[in-house]
Enzyme design. Structure first.
Site, PDB file in Angstrom:
ATOM      1  N   ARG A   1     -11.064   5.933   9.445  1.00 18.78           N
ATOM      2  CA  ARG A   1     -10.052   5.408   8.520  1.00 18.78           C
ATOM      3  C   ARG A   1      -9.080   4.510   9.265  1.00 18.78           C
ATOM      4  O   ARG A   1      -8.695   4.805  10.392  1.00 18.78           O
ATOM      5  CB  ARG A   1      -9.283   6.559   7.869  1.00 18.78           C
TER       6      ARG A   1
ATOM      7  N   TYR B   1       0.831  -1.200   0.000  1.00 16.33           N
ATOM      8  CA  TYR B   1       0.000   0.000   0.000  1.00 16.33           C
ATOM      9  C   TYR B   1       0.873   1.261   0.000  1.00 16.33           C
ATOM     10  O   TYR B   1       0.665   2.180  -0.788  1.00 16.33           O
ATOM     11  CB  TYR B   1      -0.935   0.004   1.215  1.00 16.33           C
TER      12      TYR B   1
ATOM     13  N   PHE C   1      16.884  18.750   0.159  1.00 14.51           N
ATOM     14  CA  PHE C   1      15.480  18.491  -0.154  1.00 14.51           C
ATOM     15  C   PHE C   1      15.059  17.110   0.340  1.00 14.51           C
ATOM     16  O   PHE C   1      13.954  16.927   0.868  1.00 14.51           O
ATOM     17  CB  PHE C   1      15.265  18.602  -1.668  1.00 14.51           C
TER      18      PHE C   1
END
Length: 348
Positions: free
Chosen positions: A215, A158, A273
């Site tokens: 959820r 997932y 980053f």
């Protein structure tokens, strides 16, 4: 794509106002601030040549995710919208009205033609990456619309679709820019683990918030033998903490691969980053581990810690040192030996 670090408070204006007063590219960057304030901040670390491709990559995937998250769309319609999305962004400048579960997402989709016009200006080497990742992510989103996350293997799968693919796509964009050249960036498994580490951290952190909204993102394998439902788990601190520590240790298992990835980056701006969110993630896991508050509220790291990483992290050695420091502090609380094994692996 589902979850992110929420360290920054968005401003009060709406995207619909911006759409009337800014050019398409300016709109995209302002839209990014609204749908992901933290990513909008960290993207400023990138070299100029990569800012637009990465911004548009994120917004395209956010558009896809907005469709997937909207529970008011009929499943058969949603399936078609997801699976044709990558093709449509290369053929038409479409907008979607009343799609999205928050106003900011609805505004983004209402003016999605602006995102598409800027995306279509990118070089073919960038568009190819974004199209490939968008298409594969859509397939995964459709898959998990009909499948529960039961095992840890399911959890990895997932997270691969919703976050690992983002890591893989970013690596491909770095290579396409020619600002990075390491062959390791072509190793999908390495880039995938970067995404999994961030996604799992966010899923663990947001336990109470997700439960309140009905959820479930924690794998059933982590809690089914401890409680019949997550509501029961939340009320049982002993078993709740046992499940929490189990998923935290699972997430920490990605640390060696994350450090291996960071070490192969040559461009300092690209390194920052990538490194800053990774450090925020491991610092968050430190706060979450064995913390009963996680069962009832969203626990975050202090803003001062985030600011420290933005200012102080400049190279791999300082980053690795911070990872080791955090792991050593966690090792004292871990009686499974897993953190000791992680430390041994990264200190070889």
């Amino acid at each position: 794509m589902k979850k992110e670090f929420k360290q920054f408070r968005p401003s009060e204006y709406r995207l619909t106002d911006l759409s009337q007063s800014t050019d398409d590219l300016s709109y995209c960057y302002e839209a990014l601030k609204k749908v992901s304030r933290s990513f909008a901040v960290v993207i400023q670390q990138l070299p100029e040549d990569l800012k637009n491709p990465v911004c548009l990559f994120y917004l395209v995937l956010r558009g896809l995710d907005t469709i997937e998250d909207d529970m008011n769309i009929d499943n058969s319609v949603k399936k078609d919208m997801l699976l044709t999305f990558a093709d449509r962004i290369n053929k038409e400048e479409f907008t979607l009205e009343n799609v999205g579960d928050t106003q900011d997402y609805r505004d983004l989709m209402l003016h999605f033609d602006k995102v598409i016009r800027e995306y279509q200006k990118l070089g073919p080497e960038y568009k190819e990456v974004i199209t490939d990742i968008t298409n594969e992510m859509a397939i995964g989103m459709n898959k998990y619309a009909h499948k529960n996350v039961e095992s840890y293997e399911d959890w990895d799968d997932y997270c691969y679709y919703v976050a690992g693919l983002v890591g893989i796509g970013l690596s491909r964009l770095f290579l396409a820019s020619k600002l990075e050249t390491s062959a390791k960036l072509s190793d999908k498994s390495l880039s995938n683990e970067m995404g999994l580490f961030l996604q799992k951290t966010n899923i663990i952190r947001d336990f109470a918030e997700d439960l309140e909204q009905g959820r479930i993102f924690w794998p059933e394998e982590s809690w089914k033998n401890k409680a019949n439902t997550l509501i029961e788990l939340q009320a049982d601190e002993k078993n709740g903490l046992a499940a929490l520590n189990e998923v935290v240790l699972n997430a920490l298992g990605h640390v060696p691969a994350c450090l291996e990835f960071l070490e192969c980056l040559d461009n300092q701006k690209i390194f920052r980053f990538c490194a800053i969110p990774q450090l925020m993630a491991i610092a968050t896991l430190k706060e979450l581990y064995n913390n009963p508050r996680v069962l009832h509220e969203n626990v975050k790291i202090r803003k001062g810690k985030t600011a420290k990483y933005f200012i102080s992290i400049q190279d791999f050695n300082s980053t690795k040192k911070e990872f080791i420091s955090i792991l050593k502090s966690l090792e004292k609380k871990d009686d499974t030996g897993k953190i000791k094994s992680i430390l041994t692996e990264i200190q070889k």
